[in-house]
Enzyme design. Structure first.
Site, short mmCIF file in Angstrom:
data_model
loop_
_atom_site.label_atom_id
_atom_site.label_comp_id
_atom_site.label_asym_id
_atom_site.label_seq_id
_atom_site.Cartn_x
_atom_site.Cartn_y
_atom_site.Cartn_z
NE ARG A 48 -7.13 -13.50 -6.11
CZ ARG A 48 -8.37 -13.98 -6.46
NH1 ARG A 48 -9.58 -13.70 -5.53
NH2 ARG A 48 -8.32 -13.92 -7.91
CE1 TYR A 101 8.38 -3.27 12.06
CE2 TYR A 101 6.38 -3.31 11.03
CZ TYR A 101 7.71 -3.08 11.01
OH TYR A 101 8.35 -3.74 9.69
CG ASP A 174 2.03 -6.68 16.48
OD1 ASP A 174 2.18 -7.75 16.68
OD2 ASP A 174 2.39 -5.79 15.65
CE LYS A 199 9.48 -9.01 11.77
NZ LYS A 199 8.69 -7.92 12.33
C1 LIG Z 1 7.78 -6.98 11.71
C2 LIG Z 1 6.64 -6.78 12.45
C3 LIG Z 1 5.39 -6.26 11.76
C4 LIG Z 1 5.32 -6.43 10.58
O1 LIG Z 1 5.41 -7.49 9.88
P1 LIG Z 1 5.96 -7.97 8.24
O2 LIG Z 1 5.88 -9.02 8.25
O3 LIG Z 1 7.19 -7.38 8.33
O4 LIG Z 1 4.91 -7.24 7.42
C5 LIG Z 1 4.45 -5.97 12.67
N1 LIG Z 1 4.46 -5.84 14.05
C6 LIG Z 1 5.53 -6.18 14.62
C7 LIG Z 1 5.60 -6.20 16.11
C8 LIG Z 1 6.89 -6.55 14.04
O5 LIG Z 1 7.96 -6.72 14.59
#
Ligand SMILES: *Cc1c(COP(=O)(O)O)cnc(C)c1O
Length: 382
Positions: A48, A101, A174, A199
């Site tokens: 961890r 998102y 982000d 992603k």
């Molecule tokens: C999918 C996504 C998230 C969240 O990520 P997870 O891995 O699903 O927790 C945050 N921001 C954007 C732009 C996303 O497409």
């Protein structure tokens, strides 16, 4: 320092000292032998806190974003949660954009609001509205997602980060849609960059993860403490898979960009069925100039509005054959998503609700003629 493509392959990927294995082994261990109490080998004691496979990924992520500190989490939302809890305190206020998102909005609206962190929603491209949204002494963070999910709005990172700094707030970007190959927010003046590595960074729709990269040592320590004390870390195997994927990120993004541009230009010609196309690579996209300035390419996500409204949008999603109807994005395979009832269902009835006539495509790296053929037949059958 070597170039992006080279660092993506070589940072923290030295051949194994003992065996010469060109690919370092996955350290599937939760704990490490100590040579006397507290006498740790290279600082490793418990998974961890730190694991060599995760450390390697964290170093690579930091290198690609051009930051000093990198952290890897079990999901993008876990990364966001660690930023929020690490940097903010009860009574603080955050400025969010009017398109983002759905899960990030839900984290602020339904989790952190109850724990005393308030927020406002603003069009970050409206500078007067942005200025007016700061609450003196309370606003500590501006959250920027660009290109935004799902409407592909472009926000000017350098401009928004400068306004935030002027008001004593930090800016968080982000960077999931762009990836560090196409956009490096820290270089543009942002304080923290985060990803859903699920992603494009993971890129193969097989591993969930999140990342945080930043330069400020004091803030890094606070977020690292949440990572350690709460424990939403990536497993060694997940970290290994993600690191493996980084090595082909540049190749994949080049193809996502050319396929994305071709699909956007094709959709624009479909006047009978497609009412509007949202892709920053189109010269008449309102964010095209800013995108050109702050990005090295426009990516593979496209949203569009069906002329036939909600019914046509849902039917289109069911008509595609190569494009798989599924949540998520950024994988090598093409996906189609219906935001209003899928990724953004939790945003219904909120200020970031997505209209029912919108469809989002994640354009994969298949051959472009197969991609266009599938879209053509799906539109023809509406
Ligand atoms: C999918 C996504 C998230 C969240 O990520 P997870 O891995 O699903 O927790 C945050 N921001 C954007 C732009 C996303 O497409």
């Amino acid at each position: 320092m070597s170039k992006f493509e080279t660092r993506a392959i070589h940072v923290a990927q030295h051949p194994d000292d003992k065996t010469g294995g060109v690919i370092p082994p996955i350290h599937m261990t939760t704990t490490h032998k100590q040579d006397g109490v507290g006498n740790l080998r290279e600082g490793y004691e418990y998974n961890r806190a730190a694991n060599p496979t995760r450390s390697a990924l964290q170093e690579a992520l930091a290198s690609l974003e051009g930051g000093r500190f990198g952290m890897s989490f079990s999901s993008g939302l876990a990364a966001e949660d660690a930023i929020i809890r690490g940097v903010l305190a009860v009574g603080d206020h955050v400025i969010l954009a009017n398109d983002m998102y759905g899960g990030s909005y839900r984290l602020f609206a339904r989790v952190h609001k109850a724990w005393g962190i308030d927020f406002s929603i603003v069009d970050l491209n409206d500078s007067a509205a942005l200025e007016a949204a700061f609450i003196p002494g309370k606003t500590k963070m501006v959250w920027i997602e660009t290109p935004s999910n799902p409407m592909m709005t472009i926000f000017d990172i350098a401009a928004v980060a400068a306004v935030a700094r002027k008001h004593g707030a930090i800016s968080v970007v982000d960077n999931t849609f762009a990836t560090p190959y196409l956009q490096r927010p820290l270089e543009l003046g942002a304080d923290i960059v985060m990803h859903s590595t699920t992603k494009y960074l993971g890129g193969h729709s097989d591993v969930l993860g999140g990342a945080v990269v930043l330069n400020d040592a004091e803030m890094a320590k606070k977020i690292e403490f949440i990572q350690f004390a709460v424990g939403a870390v990536s497993s060694p195997f997940d970290a290994w898979l993600t690191h493996r994927s980084l090595k082909t990120l540049a190749l994949r993004m080049d193809r996502h960009c050319t396929n994305g541009q071709a699909v956007a230009e094709f959709l624009v010609t479909q006047k009978k069925t497609v009412a509007e196309v949202y892709y920053p690579g189109l010269v008449d996209h309102p964010g095209h100039d800013v995108a050109k300035k702050q990005m090295d390419g426009f990516g593979g996500i496209i949203s569009f509005k069906l002329a036939g409204g909600t019914e046509a949008a849902k039917k289109f999603c069911e008509n595609t054959e190569l494009f798989t109807l599924a949540e998520s994005l950024g994988g090598v395979e093409s996906l189609v998503n219906y935001p209003a009832e899928m990724t953004h269902a939790s945003a219904n009835g909120t200020p970031i609700e997505v209209s029912g006539d919108i469809v989002r495509l994640s354009v994969g790296v298949e051959h472009i003629s197969d991609i266009i053929a599938d879209l053509t037949q799906a539109l023809e059958r509406l």
